[in-house]
Design an enzyme around this catalytic site. Structure first.
Site, PDB file in Angstrom:
ATOM      1  N   HIS A 182      -1.843  -4.287  -7.055  1.00  0.00           N
ATOM      2  CA  HIS A 182      -2.287  -4.073  -8.456  1.00  0.00           C
ATOM      3  C   HIS A 182      -2.478  -5.167  -9.042  1.00  0.00           C
ATOM      4  CE1 HIS A 182      -1.532   0.271  -8.504  1.00  0.00           C
ATOM      5  NE2 HIS A 182      -0.038   0.126  -8.063  1.00  0.00           N
ATOM      6  N   HIS A 229       2.845  -3.915  -2.437  1.00  0.00           N
ATOM      7  CA  HIS A 229       2.147  -2.890  -3.076  1.00  0.00           C
ATOM      8  C   HIS A 229       1.831  -3.619  -4.518  1.00  0.00           C
ATOM      9  CE1 HIS A 229       1.739   1.325  -4.508  1.00  0.00           C
ATOM     10  NE2 HIS A 229       1.962   0.696  -5.433  1.00  0.00           N
ATOM     11  N   GLU A 230       2.797  -3.842  -5.315  1.00  0.00           N
ATOM     12  CA  GLU A 230       2.513  -4.505  -6.705  1.00  0.00           C
ATOM     13  C   GLU A 230       1.639  -5.572  -6.766  1.00  0.00           C
ATOM     14  OE1 GLU A 230       3.416  -2.243  -8.677  1.00  0.00           O
ATOM     15  OE2 GLU A 230       4.756  -0.898  -7.815  1.00  0.00           O
ATOM     16  N   GLU A 254      -4.644   2.296  -7.658  1.00  0.00           N
ATOM     17  CA  GLU A 254      -3.598   2.708  -6.365  1.00  0.00           C
ATOM     18  C   GLU A 254      -4.276   2.329  -5.213  1.00  0.00           C
ATOM     19  OE1 GLU A 254      -0.684   3.126  -7.302  1.00  0.00           O
ATOM     20  OE2 GLU A 254       0.479   3.618  -5.487  1.00  0.00           O
TER      21      GLU A 254
HETATM   22 ZN    ZN Z   1       1.045   1.584  -7.219  1.00  0.00          ZN
END
Ligand code: ZN
Length: 485
Positions: free
Chosen positions: A250, A246-247, A276
């Protein structure tokens, strides 16, 4: 930027006793930055450069720089430096108090800091022209141009559908077993695995690093300095693995902004929803797919020979896709995640529009968790105290998490149309074509366009919950054999 480095250090490396002195340091830096940016010099420079906005094409670097800087400047100068300093200090102090309150599962301990953050937000809102909802001012800090009235119809469409599908997965819970990803996963092996997986996705060690934190996040100090932070749970491998993926999403966004935008107000992701959409795309559409796991699972299994030695590809795929109502948002599956966000959005709106008192939050929180997820919240730590956001006074941030999920599927559909062999590429561990698509269509522009413009350019229309619902319905049907919607 200095403030962000101090915050990164606070969240990853700093000894806990330094909380108070760090809060003062951050307050000082925040005040200096605010004063220097909002003073008349920047205003005069903007006036001098104003001609560029009309003389140059609106998507040129020069016109965009003037336009976006002016927007930031006009917002900031409405907020007195003294208030900006108090907000920054309350954020840093609130974080330290939240850590303790969550540890002790004691909402009462956190309440004064929370109330102070809400009061400061109300003071902040008063600095701006009245909006349809006062909450709109707060959303605008994370998603320029988005309002509560934009969000409500999307969430109204999602809520009954997601609730309906949640009932299906509860009724058919035995069809998917997540026992394979629960057991003992030594932390050192998880750290090594996260490094390996992030590296395989494209996180080059000379530009990226991964550290440990209480609440996973990503921050960057330029396109060549990307910091991911994750957390490790030795009994559940998904926390760190999918937290890192997830990160990574980003981080990739920040890493692929056109480097000519570094050290300008344009050199960052466009908005929280766009951001996101990237993290959720990598976490869910890539990370939880059969294609990705056919590439990555052999590596994952090697990292934990005892826990996963006899677990098949198919069992692991199902385990990481298990859907089940749970208490903790960051550990929620793709489906029920949305209900966690809708709950927070409703509470924030009620708080900021004055229908709900902070002291009543635990009670209302627990009632909504019961209603939406069918669960009895056992403690504040697993309920109202679980998220870091309110400790920092970040209201208006949560809705973008779900909007990001909505957008991630719109983007995925677009990429899949442009690259019909996307699955084959991912199964082969070739992520460059996907990265390049995201760079070309979204990342490189940084903050050049408004979020609504950027979404329109990327997917050819506005935010639309339908592709996301179709995606969820297909996944629920496939895993749980529910009736077609
Ligand atoms: Zn996030």
């Amino acid at each position: 930027m200095a403030e962000e480095v101090l915050s990164w250090d606070q969240l990853t490396k700093m000894p806990p006793a330094a909380a108070e002195v760090r809060a003062s340091q951050i307050e000082t830096i925040a005040k200096i930055a605010h004063e220097r940016f909002s003073n008349g010099t920047v205003g005069r420079l903007l006036q001098e450069c104003g001609g560029l906005e009309t003389a140059m094409p609106s998507d040129s670097f020069e016109a965009s720089l003037v336009r976006v800087t002016r927007r930031d400047w006009e917002r900031q100068r409405r907020v007195p430096t003294e208030l900006a300093g108090r907000i920054a200090q309350a954020q840093a102090e609130g974080y330290a108090i939240w850590i303790e309150a969550r540890r002790d599962s004691d909402f009462g301990k956190f309440l004064p800091a929370l109330q102070r953050n809400i009061d400061l937000r109300m003071e902040y809102i008063d600095c701006f022209e009245p909006t349809e909802s006062p909450y709109d001012v707060l959303i605008d800090d994370f998603e320029h141009g988005l309002t509560a009235s934009d969000i409500k119809p999307i969430f109204d469409r999602l809520k009954p559908e997601v609730t309906r599908m949640t009932r299906i997965v509860v009724e058919n819970a035995s069809m998917v077993d997540d026992a394979p990803i629960r057991g003992h996963f030594p932390k050192a092996s998880q750290e090594a695995l996260c490094d390996t997986i992030a590296g395989a996705l494209g996180a080059m060690p000379e530009k990226w690093r991964i550290d440990e934190t209480a609440h996973p996040f990503q921050t960057s100090f330029g396109t060549s300095d990307i910091r991911l932070a994750t957390r490790y749970d030795e009994s559940f491998v998904s926390t760190s693995l999918y937290g890192t993926i997830h990160e990574f999403g980003h981080g990739l966004y920040e890493a692929q902004v056109d480097e000519r935008l570094n050290r300008t107000p344009l050199g960052a992701g466009c908005s929280m929803t766009l951001h996101e959409s990237q993290s959720r795309l990598w976490e869910n559409l890539v990370g939880r797919s059969r294609a990705f796991l056919s590439f990555a699972y052999p590596t994952i299994r090697l990292a934990f020979p005892e826990a996963l030695g006899t677990v098949t590809d198919d069992a692991f795929y199902k385990a990481v896709n298990k859907m089940k109502p749970s208490f903790i948002r960051v550990e929620a599956d793709e489906l029920t995640y949305g209900l966690h966000i809708i709950l927070r959005f409703e509470l924030e709106l009620d708080l900021i529009e004055g229908r709900l008192k902070a002291a009543d939050l635990p009670e209302v929180w627990n009632a909504k968790v019961k209603e939406y997820l069918g669960l009895d919240v056992p403690s504040d730590a697993r309920g109202v105290l679980q998220d870091v956001h309110w400790s920092a006074g970040h209201f208006g941030y949560f809705p973008e998490y779900l909007l990001g999920s909505v957008l991630s599927v719109q983007i995925w559909d677009k990429v899949a149309r442009d690259q019909p062999d996307l699955d084959e590429q991912i199964a082969a561990g070739e992520f460059a074509p996907l990265q390049n698509w995201l760079k070309e269509h979204i990342h490189r522009f940084g903050r050049t366009f408004t979020p609504k413009e950027m979404i329109e350019r990327a997917v050819g229309g506005p935010l639309d919950p339908e592709p996301y619902l179709r995606y969820l319905t297909a996944k629920v049907n496939h895993l749980y054999g529910g009736p077609a919607a």
